[in-house]
Enzyme design. Sequence first.
Site, PDB file in Angstrom:
ATOM      1  N   GLU A   1     -68.408  12.454 -19.104  1.00  0.00           N
ATOM      2  CA  GLU A   1     -68.410  13.727 -19.847  1.00  0.00           C
ATOM      3  C   GLU A   1     -69.850  14.156 -20.161  1.00  0.00           C
ATOM      4  OE1 GLU A   1     -65.469  13.904 -23.033  1.00  0.00           O
ATOM      5  OE2 GLU A   1     -63.864  13.752 -21.562  1.00  0.00           O
TER       6      GLU A   1
ATOM      7  N   GLU B   1     -59.468  10.610 -16.780  1.00  0.00           N
ATOM      8  CA  GLU B   1     -58.893  10.664 -18.133  1.00  0.00           C
ATOM      9  C   GLU B   1     -57.789  11.711 -18.130  1.00  0.00           C
ATOM     10  OE1 GLU B   1     -61.483  10.773 -21.570  1.00  0.00           O
ATOM     11  OE2 GLU B   1     -62.985   9.549 -20.520  1.00  0.00           O
TER      12      GLU B   1
HETATM   13  O1  AHR Z   1     -60.238   9.024 -24.275  1.00  0.00           O
HETATM   14  C1  AHR Z   1     -60.872   9.386 -25.460  1.00  0.00           C
HETATM   15  C2  AHR Z   1     -62.144  10.197 -25.215  1.00  0.00           C
HETATM   16  O2  AHR Z   1     -61.815  11.414 -24.626  1.00  0.00           O
HETATM   17  C3  AHR Z   1     -63.150   9.598 -24.271  1.00  0.00           C
HETATM   18  O3  AHR Z   1     -64.000   8.691 -24.889  1.00  0.00           O
HETATM   19  C4  AHR Z   1     -63.914  10.788 -23.809  1.00  0.00           C
HETATM   20  O4  AHR Z   1     -64.446  10.625 -22.516  1.00  0.00           O
HETATM   21  C5  AHR Z   1     -62.905  11.921 -23.901  1.00  0.00           C
HETATM   22  O5  AHR Z   1     -63.416  13.018 -24.560  1.00  0.00           O
END
Ligand code: AHR
Length: 513
Positions: free
Chosen positions: A195, A318
Amino acid sequence: MKKSFLLLALIALLSYQGYTQSATKLTITNDDSKLTISRHIYGQFSEHLGRCIYGGFWVDPKLPVAKQDRIRLDIVEALKKIKIPNLRWPGGCFADEYHWRDGIGPRDQRPKMVNTNWGGVSEDNSFGTHEFLELCSLLHTEPYIAGNVGSGTVEEMAKWVEYLNGSASTTVTEMRKANGHPEPFKVTFWGVGNESWGCGGNMTPEFYSENYRRYATYARDYPGTPLKRIASGSNGKDYNWTEVCMKQIGTHMWGLTLHWYTLPTGNWNKKGSATDFDEAQYFNTMKNCLEMDEIVTKHSAIMDKYDPAKKVALVVDEWGIWTDPEPGDHGVLYQQNSLRDALIAASTLNIFNNHCERVKMANLAQTINVLQALILTDKEKMLLTPTYHVFDLYKVHQDARYLPVKFESPDYEVGGNKLPALNVSASVDASNAIHISLVNIDNNKSINIRSALTGLNWKTVTGQILTSAHITDINTFENPGKIKIATFTNAKKEGDELVASIPPHSVVVLELK
Ligand code: AHR
């Protein structure tokens, strides 16, 4: 005479409509494209966050459960059963503040730090590189490590890769040997930041792409271990991020990530409860979940412009439902897991399977006690969530040959709004068994299906189902088996056709042999 003719015509029309409405026709074709559903689509994600690592995988030495070192073995056994193909670590946002040297060597001498992203708790670094790789080896899964770009140096990342994979004698590889691992670990999946548009450094895509090229250059390939470098990609619908990365990095990466979470309300400030929701909110949640299809399609189209040979993977590392945390003191981002979550997981995995040409890896967030978890624990107790059971049902698709499925879904209608009620994916495995995973998200109506399978031989059909009386149903520590896989008997062969009836809010996986 005229009247009775009209009546007959009306009856004929109504019965025709009744027929077409009563069975959705699926066309499943044995095409010769030879696309494979990569097993890595079924990957998991475990961050130093809440009780995922500490109190999840890695427990207090005094906890009365079977352990190897401090790794909890009942969890290992449960995850081995569903064949998790890769595990992403150490974050997440945590990755861009993680300094790998803090997590090696004698544990009592490891520095402590504050986990600034997740609750400001003290991190004692007792779970580091060796512990993570020991966990992966117990799980028979491939490690996917996210390196620090946000607050780490190029040299730091380069040395971590050397520590992991180098075989020549150097100060760094000698350190690995002294810490108990003479042979290289052979880690291949390598994330270059996380991110980077947000917690990973608040960069622009242009700045990130330049940085990617530097970090990725010095994260070297070591003998026999070519790295699969994975660039930090887009935040959901940020298509410009993908465009810039593809233009500036192109095929100098193995994969480019995408993060997309399903929020019940669509609002980050008030996401909605994991357990207390009505049908309208369920509908809205499923709408947000199914958006994944359009998002993946649009990112793929951009990638196609720069990489028509589809060498670069779209890595959705994710995904999952993100609700408000469970009331009480259960740890950061702890949420319960309902039948709704199982329908989300199954629908999303169908989307990934159907995009297997470009989506070659994905990671559900996160394995234990955090967000859409597979497993929840309470001290020595543990339970398997409805989402876990979906991964159990769907493991048959791992590395199987993709079969395209065409159909027109009936609508699921709530308050005048409509969604496709049915989603499906199919594959054929090495033993020629065909698997069809069907999800009926309609909360009220069954869906009858009928399918001729073109170019495929089969004689028998068996099936398994995951459902429950209500979409809000959950497994609890008092009743951990409320939602579990059951035998499905509502499918049969009629002539050459497959006929089945898929109950409301259910996931069905059929096996044809
Ligand atoms: O999964 C939780 C968080 O969500 C992670 O640390 C981040 O990459 C995303 O914003």
